[in-house]
Design a protein around this motif. Structure first.
Motif, short mmCIF file in Angstrom:
data_model
loop_
_atom_site.label_atom_id
_atom_site.label_comp_id
_atom_site.label_asym_id
_atom_site.label_seq_id
_atom_site.Cartn_x
_atom_site.Cartn_y
_atom_site.Cartn_z
N UNK A 1 6.13 -16.17 -7.53
CA UNK A 1 5.27 -15.34 -6.68
C UNK A 1 3.81 -15.50 -7.08
N UNK A 2 2.94 -15.64 -6.13
CA UNK A 2 1.51 -15.76 -6.40
C UNK A 2 0.92 -14.38 -6.71
N UNK A 3 0.10 -14.32 -7.76
CA UNK A 3 -0.54 -13.05 -8.12
C UNK A 3 -1.72 -12.79 -7.20
N UNK A 4 -1.89 -11.55 -6.77
CA UNK A 4 -3.00 -11.19 -5.90
C UNK A 4 -4.28 -11.01 -6.71
N UNK A 5 -5.42 -11.47 -6.18
CA UNK A 5 -6.70 -11.22 -6.87
C UNK A 5 -7.22 -9.80 -6.66
N UNK A 6 -6.63 -9.05 -5.74
CA UNK A 6 -7.13 -7.72 -5.40
C UNK A 6 -6.83 -6.73 -6.54
N UNK A 7 -7.88 -6.04 -6.98
CA UNK A 7 -7.73 -5.05 -8.05
C UNK A 7 -8.24 -3.66 -7.64
N UNK A 8 -8.80 -3.56 -6.44
CA UNK A 8 -9.31 -2.28 -5.93
C UNK A 8 -9.09 -2.23 -4.43
N UNK A 9 -8.50 -1.13 -3.95
CA UNK A 9 -8.30 -0.92 -2.51
C UNK A 9 -9.17 0.25 -2.07
N UNK B 1 5.90 5.20 4.14
CA UNK B 1 5.64 3.79 3.82
C UNK B 1 4.27 3.57 3.17
N UNK B 2 3.25 4.31 3.65
CA UNK B 2 1.92 4.18 3.06
C UNK B 2 1.91 4.70 1.62
N UNK B 3 2.53 5.85 1.41
CA UNK B 3 2.59 6.43 0.07
C UNK B 3 3.30 5.48 -0.89
N UNK B 4 4.43 4.94 -0.47
CA UNK B 4 5.20 4.06 -1.35
C UNK B 4 4.45 2.78 -1.69
N UNK B 5 3.86 2.15 -0.67
CA UNK B 5 3.13 0.90 -0.90
C UNK B 5 1.92 1.13 -1.80
N UNK B 6 1.21 2.23 -1.56
CA UNK B 6 0.02 2.52 -2.36
C UNK B 6 0.39 2.74 -3.81
N UNK B 7 1.46 3.47 -4.06
CA UNK B 7 1.86 3.75 -5.44
C UNK B 7 2.40 2.50 -6.13
N UNK B 8 3.05 1.62 -5.39
CA UNK B 8 3.49 0.36 -5.97
C UNK B 8 2.29 -0.49 -6.37
N UNK C 1 1.42 -7.41 2.21
CA UNK C 1 1.08 -8.82 2.47
C UNK C 1 0.04 -9.37 1.50
N UNK C 2 -1.00 -8.58 1.20
CA UNK C 2 -2.12 -9.12 0.46
C UNK C 2 -2.13 -8.74 -1.03
N UNK C 3 -1.28 -7.77 -1.42
CA UNK C 3 -1.28 -7.35 -2.83
C UNK C 3 0.10 -7.50 -3.47
N UNK C 4 1.11 -6.90 -2.87
CA UNK C 4 2.43 -6.88 -3.50
C UNK C 4 3.18 -8.20 -3.35
N UNK C 5 3.02 -8.87 -2.20
CA UNK C 5 3.72 -10.13 -1.97
C UNK C 5 2.78 -11.17 -1.35
N UNK C 6 1.68 -11.49 -2.02
CA UNK C 6 0.66 -12.37 -1.40
C UNK C 6 1.14 -13.79 -1.15
N UNK C 7 2.15 -14.25 -1.89
CA UNK C 7 2.61 -15.62 -1.72
C UNK C 7 3.90 -15.74 -0.95
N UNK C 8 4.39 -14.59 -0.46
CA UNK C 8 5.70 -14.60 0.22
C UNK C 8 5.59 -15.24 1.59
#
Length: 281
Positions: free
Chosen positions: A1-9, A27-34, A274-281
């Motif tokens: 899996x590719x690591x995301x460069x994003x460190x601040x949302x 879904x928003x709460x879960x994704x944000x906390x992940x 798409x852009x943080x948790x699974x950027x290379x998927x």
């Protein structure tokens, strides 16, 4: 899996993180906390006050930072303010003079108080009739009903103003305001009702989000911003990845780097995935 460069949302609230029911959905709460668990800092970026934003931060499962009043203040989850860009007494006096001239009326956002008048109350009463309720905690609002009381507020710390009135009067008022060169102004329409948000010149979400990134030792390329409206333009352009909601107007979607789904179809969670948790998927 590719690591995301994003460190601040940076996340806008209304029309973005919140659904049309003004709630944070699971879904928003879960994704944000992940994302936070993966080491990404989360910041709400809103025109609301810190107090108005607190319940939404809690509903989202917690955030690390809150940028409020359209970028006038940055506050940590612990309540420490690290940045502020307030109005001066000159800003307040000029604003009130032009309000009196055009028959419109402000509300002022202070440290822990929002001062409002009859036109603001009428605005929210109309919203309540249209939507059945207004999802705002009015416990920290204070009613003002005399010109001298408004003038006395020039000595207070004021982060933002919202001006209410008849649309034609607001347009004339805004023309005069813009000619002063002292303010940032954004006209908005909510439930068909117009108001104008005012900050001191140089105050915007983009500037504040980059100030926060600098504070955290991050570059713009490590920042993702999600938004849907005109007061989100600057942060969508400042961030390394600007994500517009599908419910945003065409001109907002055009200036963003990418577009996600709508706020009611979990656009924020899809963007985080798409852009943080699974950027290379």
């Amino acid at each position: 899996m590719t690591s995301s460069p994003i460190k601040l949302i940076g996340l806008d609230l209304d029309g973005t993180l919140l659904g049309t029911d003004s709630q944070v959905h699971e879904p928003e709460r879960n994704a944000l906390q992940q994302a936070r668990q993966a080491g990404v800092a989360a910041a709400l970026c809103t025109g609301r006050s810190t107090l108005d934003s607190a319940s939404h931060a809690k509903a989202a499962g917690g955030v690390d930072w809150i940028i409020t009043e359209n970028g006038a203040r940055i506050t940590s989850a612990a309540g420490e303010t690290i940045y502020r860009h307030t109005m001066t007494p000159e800003h307040i006096d000029m604003l009130l003079t032009l309000c009196e001239k055009h028959g419109v009326e402000p509300s002022f956002y202070g440290e822990r108080t929002i001062w409002y008048g009859a036109k603001c109350k009428a605005f929210f009463d109309e919203i309540a009739r249209a939507r059945g309720r207004v999802a705002i905690d009015f416990s920290h609002y204070r009613y003002v009903d005399a010109p001298e009381q408004w003038r006395a507020l020039s000595g207070e710390t004021i982060f933002k103003a919202i001006v209410y009135g008849d649309a034609r009067d607001l347009d004339a008022w805004l023309t005069d305001m813009q000619e002063t060169g002292l303010y940032e102004a954004e006209a908005s329409v909510f439930c068909g009702l117009k108001n104008i948000e005012i900050n001191a010149k140089g105050t915007d979400k983009g500037t504040a989000l980059l100030e926060l990134a600098k504070h955290l030792g991050l570059t713009a390329g490590q920042v993702m911003a999600c938004g849907d409206s005109d007061n989100d333009r600057t942060m969508l352009q400042a961030a390394g990845l600007g994500v517009a909601m599908a419910n945003a107007p065409e001109h907002i979607r055009a200036l963003a780097d990418v577009t996600t789904d709508t706020n009611d179809n979990h656009g924020v969670s899809r963007a985080i995935e798409r852009y943080i948790l699974q950027p290379g998927a």
